[in-house]
Design a protein around this motif. Structure first.
Motif, PDB file in Angstrom:
ATOM      1  N   PHE A  79      19.693   6.555  28.468  1.00  0.00           N
ATOM      2  CA  PHE A  79      18.233   6.991  28.549  1.00  0.00           C
ATOM      3  C   PHE A  79      17.950   8.103  27.492  1.00  0.00           C
ATOM      4  CE2 PHE A  79      18.484   4.826  32.787  1.00  0.00           C
ATOM      5  CZ  PHE A  79      17.427   4.285  32.382  1.00  0.00           C
ATOM      6  N   THR A  80      16.906   8.294  27.225  1.00  0.00           N
ATOM      7  CA  THR A  80      16.343   9.129  26.287  1.00  0.00           C
ATOM      8  C   THR A  80      16.870  10.691  26.656  1.00  0.00           C
ATOM      9  OG1 THR A  80      14.373   7.928  25.815  1.00  0.00           O
ATOM     10  CG2 THR A  80      14.358  10.303  25.384  1.00  0.00           C
ATOM     11  N   GLN A  81      17.337  11.413  25.682  1.00  0.00           N
ATOM     12  CA  GLN A  81      17.850  12.637  25.714  1.00  0.00           C
ATOM     13  C   GLN A  81      19.510  12.532  25.925  1.00  0.00           C
ATOM     14  OE1 GLN A  81      13.985  14.887  27.010  1.00  0.00           O
ATOM     15  NE2 GLN A  81      15.884  15.743  27.637  1.00  0.00           N
ATOM     16  N   GLY A  82      20.158  11.242  26.353  1.00  0.00           N
ATOM     17  CA  GLY A  82      21.372  11.216  26.520  1.00  0.00           C
ATOM     18  C   GLY A  82      22.136  11.357  25.276  1.00  0.00           C
ATOM     19  N   ALA A  83      23.200  12.080  25.037  1.00  0.00           N
ATOM     20  CA  ALA A  83      23.908  12.241  23.813  1.00  0.00           C
ATOM     21  C   ALA A  83      25.409  12.887  24.232  1.00  0.00           C
ATOM     22  CB  ALA A  83      23.218  13.065  22.773  1.00  0.00           C
ATOM     23  N   TYR A  84      26.078  12.692  23.146  1.00  0.00           N
ATOM     24  CA  TYR A  84      27.527  12.872  23.233  1.00  0.00           C
ATOM     25  C   TYR A  84      27.984  13.988  22.104  1.00  0.00           C
ATOM     26  CZ  TYR A  84      28.174   8.409  25.546  1.00  0.00           C
ATOM     27  OH  TYR A  84      28.014   6.968  26.298  1.00  0.00           O
ATOM     28  N   VAL A  85      28.548  15.076  22.431  1.00  0.00           N
ATOM     29  CA  VAL A  85      29.576  15.846  21.450  1.00  0.00           C
ATOM     30  C   VAL A  85      30.991  15.210  21.464  1.00  0.00           C
ATOM     31  CG1 VAL A  85      30.311  18.112  20.748  1.00  0.00           C
ATOM     32  CG2 VAL A  85      28.083  17.838  21.130  1.00  0.00           C
ATOM     33  N   HIS A  86      31.438  14.870  20.401  1.00  0.00           N
ATOM     34  CA  HIS A  86      32.869  14.558  20.237  1.00  0.00           C
ATOM     35  C   HIS A  86      33.765  15.690  19.546  1.00  0.00           C
ATOM     36  CE1 HIS A  86      31.816  10.778  22.008  1.00  0.00           C
ATOM     37  NE2 HIS A  86      31.145  10.453  21.018  1.00  0.00           N
ATOM     38  N   VAL A  87      34.694  16.080  20.064  1.00  0.00           N
ATOM     39  CA  VAL A  87      35.456  16.896  19.300  1.00  0.00           C
ATOM     40  C   VAL A  87      36.791  16.175  18.618  1.00  0.00           C
ATOM     41  CG1 VAL A  87      36.930  18.990  19.222  1.00  0.00           C
ATOM     42  CG2 VAL A  87      34.787  18.701  20.694  1.00  0.00           C
ATOM     43  N   GLY A  88      37.056  16.367  17.326  1.00  0.00           N
ATOM     44  CA  GLY A  88      37.910  15.449  16.828  1.00  0.00           C
ATOM     45  C   GLY A  88      39.442  16.106  16.361  1.00  0.00           C
TER      46      GLY A  88
END
Ligand SMILES: Cc1ncc(COP(=O)(O)O)c(C=O)c1O
Length: 493
Positions: free
Chosen positions: A236-245
């Motif tokens: 859904f709209t506004q759903g996002a991820y931050v991935h740390v590498g």
């Protein structure tokens, strides 16, 4: 007229937003725009049916996004594994909140960060809020498509040499048109200088799930990246991820900025869709993407001679092929003698297909695993029929020359930075007609939207040439943020 139903008064509601949405749904328009679940198609009927009941809050058992230790943390860990990251954080306020948090995690006020000029406006506003000064690197430009393409390793090298105190580099990859930079090479360079590489991978959340797609940022060596799941996954709209590498990221600091920049009432609809999107992609994503890529290739082949309208790896005229997302369909209409704004309207009105966006020359269609075979076929059929109907149009060259051309007319040179970017945030300003703004300093970002990449950043000097470009985009039917309907622009006093 009022009626009583279940003890409640029912009447015709006065709801302009809801009414217009209902009209769009009833029109049966085929969406080649975000969100990537494509009006629920990619999520399954059971989940969609229960939406209102899923909209819960932090009751016992449902964990807390601000301090997750239960189901949310479990879901984040599953996502980290699926995206091959060291750790993952769920975002309910879009990649924008992730970009703000990343900038504030990497830099402290007064420091600087190297960023690509074709960044999304949230990169600029994030730096203004954090008191961080951008150092711009210019992307390459595709003269024919009139778009910025990729960032060369050489330009990053030069920027690092000229700005040894910069904390790191933040690049947009892929761009709105699906073109990627060589992140593997760039990350090696950046790490050899002891700096941090952050990637705005808003448009590339699907990359991790099929080898035919460009290498995802984390795999290429990025220290941290953000992805708008809602753009290319069934989320859904506004759903996002931050991935740390990598360990170069201070995760405690990251967590605290994620809390600062996000709502304290996170949506369980969004969070559960992030969880579901990850599960779909992890289990069936590769298969679905194989099918999607094959359907698109078939569609492109069906275009025959009109295939020349498509952005493809071989569209790069000098050097190597573009690294391109094959799920992003970019149609260039220059040969058809109309603007892409007009072409987008024709495709909507005649064929009931809505694109994601258009600029002067190109229409961009977003395809995802939620699209069906018939949808893709209908899309290509509409492009072919439009091209056929316009092919006989006369006097194309004259029209083409009157349009501003990225690379030829603008964006190769950076405007002069008259005032530091973040110093404009609380500066006194006045509204001035754009015709009188030459020689003044821009208070805001001025950017055609979409894609939202700036022509002018806050603190930059407005020139006659820049005014000419803005006016030509507006006259051709484009929207330019930072310029109002009366053609006024905010300038620093
Ligand atoms: C390249 C890029 N980065 C970041 C964003 C912001 O993403 P979101 O809408 O998820 O906040 C966008 C939005 O279009 C974008 O195109």
């Amino acid at each position: 007229m009022k009626r009583i139903h279940n003890g409640r008064v029912t009447r015709k509601r006065n709801t302009p937003i809801y009414d217009e949405i209902k009209k769009y749904i009833q029109s049966g328009t085929l969406p080649f725009h975000m969100p990537g679940h494509k009006m629920g198609k990619g999520l399954g009927p059971d989940y969609v049916k229960n939406l209102a009941r899923i909209d819960l809050t932090e009751i016992p058992g449902l964990d807390d996004l601000a301090r997750p230790t239960g189901i949310i943390r479990q879901a984040e860990k599953l996502a980290a594994k699926a995206f091959a990251a060291k750790d993952t954080y769920f975002l309910v306020n879009g990649s924008t909140s992730g970009i703000y948090s990343i900038i504030s995690t990497i830099c402290s006020p007064g420091e600087s960060l190297i960023v690509s000029r074709d960044c999304h406006k949230s990169v600029i506003t994030g730096m203004m809020l954090a008191g961080v000064q951008p150092i711009f690197v210019m992307p390459e430009v595709d003269q024919y498509f009139g778009i910025s393409s990729f960032i060369t390793t050489e330009s990053i090298k030069k920027a690092l040499e000229e700005n040894p105190s910069a904390k790191g580099v933040l690049l947009t990859c892929p761009n709105y048109y699906g073109i990627c930079s060589d992140l593997t090479e760039i990350s090696k360079l950046i790490h050899s200088r002891g700096k941090i590489l952050a990637i705005d991978e808003a448009h590339g959340a699907h990359f991790a799930f099929n080898d035919k797609l460009p290498v995802p940022a984390i795999k290429a060596g990025a220290d941290i990246c953000v992805q708008s799941a809602h753009k290319t996954l069934p989320a859904f709209t506004q759903g996002a991820y931050v991935h740390v590498g990598s360990d170069r990221i201070n995760q405690e600091r990251l967590r605290s900025f994620l809390q600062i920049y996000q709502t304290s009432s996170p949506s369980y609809i969004i969070m559960s869709s992030l969880d579901i999107a990850r599960d779909i992609m992890e289990t069936e994503g590769s298969k679905y993407l194989d099918r999607l890529i094959a359907m698109i290739e078939q569609g492109k082949n069906s275009m025959g001679d009109y295939r020349c309208l498509i952005l493809e790896p071989s569209s790069q005229k000098q050097g190597q092929d573009y690294i391109l997302d094959p799920t992003r369909i970019v149609i260039n209409v220059r040969k058809l003698g109309i603007t892409a704004f007009e072409a987008e309207r024709i495709i909507r009105e005649k064929w009931g297909i809505q694109a994601e966006m258009s600029d002067l020359y190109n229409i961009v269609f977003i395809t995802t695993v939620s699209d069906r075979e018939d949808d893709i076929r209908r899309l290509f059929q509409s492009i072919i029929e439009m091209a056929q109907s316009l092919d006989a149009a006369k006097d194309k060259t004259q029209k083409e020359e009157s349009l501003p051309m990225l690379g030829k007319d603008y964006s190769l040179e950076l405007p002069i930075q008259a005032i530091k970017t973040n110093e404009t945030l609380f500066a006194q300003y006045e509204n001035l007609s754009i015709y009188e703004a030459s020689g003044r300093v821009s208070k805001d970002i001025v950017a055609p939207y979409p894609p939202g990449t700036p022509i002018l950043c806050p603190g930059e000097l407005i020139t006659d040439k820049i005014i000419d470009i803005i006016l030509r985009i507006i006259r051709a039917g484009g929207t330019v943020y930072g310029v109002d309907e009366q053609l006024n622009i905010k300038v620093v006093k």
